[in-house]
Design an enzyme around this catalytic site. Structure first.
Site, PDB file in Angstrom:
ATOM      1  CE  LYS A 255      -3.281   2.564   3.153  1.00 44.49           C
ATOM      2  NZ  LYS A 255      -3.973   2.800   3.994  1.00 44.49           N
ATOM      3  CE  LYS A 267      -6.545   8.826   7.967  1.00 50.80           C
ATOM      4  NZ  LYS A 267      -7.443   7.710   8.969  1.00 50.80           N
ATOM      5  CG  ASP A 337      -9.950   7.802   6.650  1.00 49.72           C
ATOM      6  OD1 ASP A 337      -8.905   7.632   6.093  1.00 49.72           O
ATOM      7  OD2 ASP A 337      -9.922   8.018   7.706  1.00 49.72           O
ATOM      8  NE  ARG A 341     -11.010  -0.756   3.734  1.00 50.34           N
ATOM      9  CZ  ARG A 341     -11.833  -1.090   4.772  1.00 50.34           C
ATOM     10  NH1 ARG A 341     -12.822  -1.750   4.675  1.00 50.34           N
ATOM     11  NH2 ARG A 341     -11.142  -0.729   6.130  1.00 50.34           N
TER      12      ARG A 341
HETATM   13  N1  BES Z   1      -4.276   4.416   6.985  1.00 48.98           N
HETATM   14  C1  BES Z   1      -5.630   4.067   7.412  1.00 48.98           C
HETATM   15  C2  BES Z   1      -5.312   3.353   8.847  1.00 48.98           C
HETATM   16  C3  BES Z   1      -4.582   3.731   9.891  1.00 48.98           C
HETATM   17  C4  BES Z   1      -5.253   4.634  10.843  1.00 48.98           C
HETATM   18  C5  BES Z   1      -3.435   3.150  10.201  1.00 48.98           C
HETATM   19  C6  BES Z   1      -4.479   4.984  11.981  1.00 48.98           C
HETATM   20  C7  BES Z   1      -2.631   3.530  11.401  1.00 48.98           C
HETATM   21  C8  BES Z   1      -3.254   4.494  12.303  1.00 48.98           C
HETATM   22  C9  BES Z   1      -6.678   3.807   6.639  1.00 48.98           C
HETATM   23  O1  BES Z   1      -6.595   4.267   5.341  1.00 48.98           O
HETATM   24  C10 BES Z   1      -7.844   4.074   7.329  1.00 48.98           C
HETATM   25  O2  BES Z   1      -8.205   5.527   7.317  1.00 48.98           O
HETATM   26  N2  BES Z   1      -8.684   3.141   7.831  1.00 48.98           N
HETATM   27  C11 BES Z   1      -9.940   3.496   8.607  1.00 48.98           C
HETATM   28  C12 BES Z   1     -10.774   2.355   8.021  1.00 48.98           C
HETATM   29  C13 BES Z   1     -12.392   2.778   8.337  1.00 48.98           C
HETATM   30  C14 BES Z   1     -12.839   4.003   7.691  1.00 48.98           C
HETATM   31  C15 BES Z   1     -13.280   1.665   7.881  1.00 48.98           C
HETATM   32  C16 BES Z   1      -9.861   3.300  10.036  1.00 48.98           C
HETATM   33  O3  BES Z   1      -9.123   2.430  10.422  1.00 48.98           O
HETATM   34  O4  BES Z   1     -10.318   3.931  10.709  1.00 48.98           O
HETATM   35 ZN    ZN Z   2      -4.938   4.933   4.758  1.00 46.07          ZN
HETATM   36 MN    MN Z   3      -7.656   6.189   5.443  1.00 48.93          MN
END
Ligand code: BES
Ligand code: ZN
Ligand code: MN
Length: 500
Positions: A255, A267, A337, A341
């Site tokens: 990724k 965010k 966000d 995936r």
């Molecule tokens: N890159 C983030 C995941 C992440 C968040 C890694 C905080 C490390 C610390 C990913 O793209 C993301 O934002 N995931 C969301 C998914 C949700 C919207 C279903 C998450 O984990 O909040």
């Molecule tokens: Zn991310």
């Molecule tokens: Mn994200």
């Protein structure tokens, strides 16, 4: 940084001209402690007074000790010598030294060294002495230049392990460098240039595609994420061919979100800077290719990196938008966000063309994985038991551990959508598993594993920085695969098959 290994007795190492000598002492060895050399004598006294304990991480630090030529002497207990204990001993020893200018260090193991312990020594000393310099006007580069490891016996296996460890360190440092760089110093284009230069130095292939080629491939999910970004996306394809051309490769998919704002589903501001690390999966693939280039093992490996920023913009993808992925499946993007995936699913479809023996994707995919496993083990998801087992073993052996998580189909229930074949998010529960269930839909044509490294790829707080994980796990897995294949092709059974 240069590492060498020598067959030496402690009584001789203490006469070496060194900035520091670290002596690694095992838990309980009466024969070693009862000796008459200066180190045994001082250890007897320290033990008698309770100033040194046989506990992992315990250190005794001395300066200008008579009878020892090295300026600094540190004795560190490695207890039973497990990977975790050796790492904590090296870290404790380095902490005792780190304010001094150490250029040349001796690392003597009082107990016999195993290849695994040697790798851990080298990797943890490199890790402890690492220093980020790229965007500082007055950088403090690493002073440590030379490490001489010594032990009573040095086998061919240990020399091989040292070569592996050195390549591992080079790979880990590539991964750390790119992960640590701020997003304006590690754009998709810069990542692609880094991939090209790694490939060029080791003369393997690297192809870089831009928005036009990616659109032509039909990667509607990847394109949707990139829509809000001014920086152009890059799709990086690296090919390392160490084995016969016909041999199916292992494909690594990293990724490469060079900055994740969340997009329109933006965010919160606090700690958002850490989303520069959202390309740690990509950085680990670059690191693995760096190490492969140095070691040249007999295996074929493909590296795929979908790289883009995830930004809010007038042109950005919106919650509720439906896009068509390269696989033909339509996706309702309920949360922009959950972008990792989306870029990965198209890369997973692209991976089919290599007829791979296995595909492993590596991603800082979910905050939920951080909650589940913290910074100790990466999340491992796999549709294939033997692949899962091999990765779990590689993780434990390299001190870069992972833990298998479930993939029951019931976890996919929440991904149902009224407007598309699948939604990109489910509810709040088991977020790392539902993310993996989403990916699994695009990885049905080969053995597949997914590593969620959101908790392990970097450290927050005072020690903020990339860890270089899971380069150690991946490299260990690939070298073990290369070894297995070498054994198979020379075994009598396969010879007779060839004859018939
Ligand atoms: N890159 C983030 C995941 C992440 C968040 C890694 C905080 C490390 C610390 C990913 O793209 C993301 O934002 N995931 C969301 C998914 C949700 C919207 C279903 C998450 O984990 O909040
Ligand atoms: Zn991310
Ligand atoms: Mn994200």
């Amino acid at each position: 940084m240069n590492f060498e290994i020598q067959k030496r007795a402690l009584s001789s190492v203490i006469r070496d001209e060194l900035d520091a000598l670290i002596v690694l002492w095992p838990s309980k060895d009466d024969a070693l402690v009862s000796g008459q050399d200066p180190i045994a004598v001082l250890l007897q006294a320290a033990l008698r007074h309770g100033d040194f304990e046989h506990k992992p991480g315990a250190v005794l630090s001395l300066y200008a000790h008579p009878g020892v030529k090295a300026r600094h002497l540190v004795i560190a207990c490695v207890a039973e010598g497990t990977v975790v204990q050796v790492r904590s001993a090296v870290n404790a020893a380095w902490t005792a030294l780190k304010s001094s200018r150490i250029k040349r260090i001796g690392l003597h193991s009082a107990a016999d060294l195993s290849p695994q312990v040697l790798q851990t020594l080298v990797a943890s000393l490199a890790d402890a002495s690492y220093s980020y310099t790229s965007t500082l006007s007055k950088p403090k580069p690493r002073t440590l230049k030379q490490v001489v490891v010594s032990a009573h016996t040095v086998t061919a296996g240990l020399r091989e392990a040292l070569a592996h460890a050195q390549a591992l360190v080079a790979g880990v440092e590539v991964a750390k460098e790119w992960a640590n760089r701020p997003a304006n110093h590690s754009t998709p284009t810069m990542l692609a240039d880094a991939a090209k230069s790694i490939a060029k130095a080791a003369s393997f292939k690297c192809e870089v595609m831009g928005p036009k080629e990616v659109a032509k491939l039909g990667m509607g999910a990847f394109l949707a994420v990139a829509k809000g970004a001014a920086e152009p996306l890059r799709f990086i394809v690296m090919r390392y061919n160490g084995a016969a051309t016909g041999q199916p490769p292992v494909v690594l998919v990293g990724k490469g979100i060079t900055f994740d704002t969340g997009g329109i589903s933006i965010k919160p501001a606090a700690e958002m800077d850490e989303m520069k690390y959202d390309m740690c999966g990509a950085a680990s693939v670059l690191g693995v290719f760096k190490a492969l280039g140095e070691l040249k093992p007999a295996i074929n490996v493909v590296g795929l990196i979908p790289a883009t920023e995830n930004m809010p913009d007038g042109l950005a993808v919106k919650p509720g938008d439906v896009v068509t992925s390269m696989s033909g499946q339509t996706i309702e993007i309920l949360n922009t966000d959950a972008e990792g995936r989306l870029v990965l699913c198209d890369a997973l479809t692209y991976a089919e063309r290599f007829k791979p023996e296995a595909v492993i994707d590596i991603a800082t995919l979910t905050g939920a994985c951080v909650i589940a496993l913290g910074g100790v083990r990466s999340g491992l998801f796999s549709s294939d038991d033997s692949l899962a087992q091999a990765l779990q073993l590689a993780g434990d052996a390299s001190g870069d551990a992972c833990w298998r998580m479930p993939l029951d189909d019931d976890y996919a229930d929440g991904l149902k959508s009224r407007y598309a074949d699948v939604a990109n998010v489910a509810g709040r529960q088991a977020g790392s598993v539902t993310a993996a269930k989403f990916l699994q839909r695009f990885a049905s044509r080969y053995p597949w594993a997914h590593l969620d490294i959101a908790g392990t790829a970097w450290k927050s707080g005072a020690a903020k920085g990339a860890t270089g994980r899971p380069v150690g796990l991946l490299l260990h897995y690939l070298l073990a695969r290369a070894n297995e294949k070498a054994v198979k092709t020379t075994s009598p059974r396969s010879t007779s098959t060839r004859r018939s």
